[in-house]
Design an enzyme around this catalytic site. Structure first.
Site, PDB file in Angstrom:
ATOM      1  N   ASP A 194       0.798  -1.229   0.000  1.00  0.00           N
ATOM      2  CA  ASP A 194       0.000   0.000   0.000  1.00  0.00           C
ATOM      3  C   ASP A 194       0.833   1.283   0.000  1.00  0.00           C
ATOM      4  OD1 ASP A 194       1.024  -0.386   2.519  1.00  0.00           O
ATOM      5  OD2 ASP A 194      -0.784   0.223   3.584  1.00  0.00           O
ATOM      6  N   GLU A 195       2.110   1.174  -0.334  1.00  0.00           N
ATOM      7  CA  GLU A 195       2.981   2.350  -0.203  1.00  0.00           C
ATOM      8  C   GLU A 195       4.087   2.293  -1.253  1.00  0.00           C
ATOM      9  OE1 GLU A 195       5.635   4.461   3.347  1.00  0.00           O
ATOM     10  OE2 GLU A 195       4.760   2.473   3.638  1.00  0.00           O
TER      11      GLU A 195
END
Length: 455
Positions: free
Chosen positions: A105-106
């Site tokens: 998610d990053e």
């Protein structure tokens, strides 16, 4: 450091929990906690609605239940999370060839390398379009930070949360950093933070004021120099498209301590097999076999054995792990076991047999970097068969009923399973309860979050 805010940092908002809310209409706007649901489960992600009650990542689920007893507690669905992550990463790769994923998610993106942005105005426009594209493709929100360095871009995305965009203009960095707490800087954990606090240093500005010599005296040469540079907003790290995988490993935490030595050995063998499957799936092999054992008293032992050459042979890895286990006392009980392979290569020495150069050495650190980055993933199958052949339906997994269609498990017990029938594009659905062995109820793959957009 560059003179335009063309380093972008994207952080998806409460990713796992947001995926669950998007997938389950009845949970939108509700407190959702994703994590291990056993007695020793840990929170992986909590929705913003759950965070209001004090629930946060890495908290024991038992504590989370006391703080937010009415929240929805769901098992992770990593297959779906990876699929949605890949949709997001595709959007990032369309902006630049230099995309550095940090987790599902990053990620960092070098917009200048892709010609997508060259000044503040163009970078801000790219950030706004990216957030809109993410919402269109996944239905989720992400926070975007833009700055002239990776460190500042990450700080900007933190300030943008949730669902925002923050640009740090060149020339404003020192003023922005000054009042922030020391823990804001990369590499400043609890121990370093406490050490600085005892020296009267609590903000980034005070780090800069202390001077480089004082920081070297307090923290040592390497850490002191690096921290002083960061406090002055100096960060020359480049966005790196490919991050080298250091190791491949798997581990399981057990709800009840294992005391039976034979059972411990069988678990180690099973973990070795899983580890080799991951190794082969990545096209890798490795020289060092690592065994991790966390005992009943939370003490953690890590043992390793280095082979003569790299291998992806399950027999070799199993035998090495078994040898390492022989040197570990497990009489008091075991709460976690893990097997990993490091010293990776993209080839295998075919005639290798498990003769170590030097076995039994202890390796620093409690955990290895995982290939997929997922801490403690159990890899359990939906509707897995349990003791006595009885199926166990974990809360949150996807199912389909021959008469009622698609839904998800709200809970199960006493021989029954409760299902809410709804899909990502529907209204909140109705709830029905079935016998746990109902032949018309089967586990299925997750549906796309946005109808018509394949996950």
């Amino acid at each position: 450091m560059r003179t335009a805010p063309t380093i972008l940092h994207l952080d998806m908002d409460a990713f796992y929990a947001s995926v669950e809310q998007a997938s389950k209409p009845s949970l939108r706007g509700k407190a959702v906690v994703v994590g291990g649901l056993g007695p020793r489960g840990v929170v992986a992600t909590a929705s913003y609605e759950a965070r209001v009650f004090g629930v946060h990542s890495a908290m024991p689920v038992a504590q989370a239940r006391r703080l937010a007893p009415n929240a929805a507690y769901l098992v992770p669905r990593f297959q779906l999370y990876r699929s949605v992550s890949e949709q997001v990463m595709e959007l990032l790769r369309a902006l630049s060839p230099l995309v550095e994923p940090l987790s599902l998610d990053e990620a960092f993106v070098d917009l200048e390398a892709g010609g997508a942005a060259w000044d503040e105005t163009s970078a801000r426009l790219v950030g706004s379009r990216l957030r809109a594209d993410i919402r269109r493709v996944t239905g989720l929100t992400g926070s975007v930070g833009l700055a002239a360095s990776k460190m500042l871009a990450k700080i900007a995305s933190e300030q943008a949360k949730p669902d925002g965009l923050v640009v740090i203009e060149p020339g404003t960095e020192r003023a922005l950093l000054g009042p922030l707490p020391v823990r804001t800087l990369p590499g400043v954990g609890p121990a370093t933070g406490d050490h600085l606090r005892r020296a009267g240093i609590t903000t980034v500005g005070e780090i800069a004021e202390a001077g480089e010599d004082e920081l070297v005296r307090l923290l040592g040469k390497a850490h002191g120099h690096a921290l002083y540079a960061m406090a002055l907003a100096r960060d020359e790290r480049a966005v790196v498209a490919e991050r080298e995988t250091k190791s491949v490993s798997v581990e399981d935490t057990y709800d009840v301590d294992i005391h039976d030595r034979v059972r411990v050995g069988l678990e180690v063998q099973r973990l070795a097999e899983r580890c080799v499957r991951r190794l082969r799936a990545a096209g890798l092999s490795g020289r060092t076999i690592v065994l991790k054992v966390r005992r009943y008293d939370f003490s953690t032992l890590t043992r390793s054995e280095t082979l003569r050459g790299p291998t992806d042979d399950a027999v070799v890895v199993r035998e090495a792990a078994a040898r390492l286990l022989e040197g570990v006392d497990t009489t008091g009980g075991v709460r976690l076991l893990g097997v990993g392979v490091s010293g990776l290569a993209d080839y295998t020495q075919e005639d290798l047999f498990a003769q170590a150069v030097g076995g039994g050495e202890e390796v620093g650190g409690e955990s290895e970097e995982r290939l997929d980055g997922e801490e403690g993933e159990r890899e359990r199958r939906d509707g897995e068969v349990g003791v006595g052949g009885e199926r166990r339906w974990a809360p949150g997994v996807d199912v389909r009923h021959a008469e009622y269609g698609y839904g998800w498990v709200q809970g199960s017990g006493v021989g029954r399973v409760t299902v809410r029938f709804e899909t990502p594009g529907s209204l909140p659905g109705r709830v029905r309860t079935f016998l746990i062995g109902d032949p018309e109820l089967v586990g299925v793959e997750p549906l796309p979050l946005v109808p018509g957009v394949p996950a």
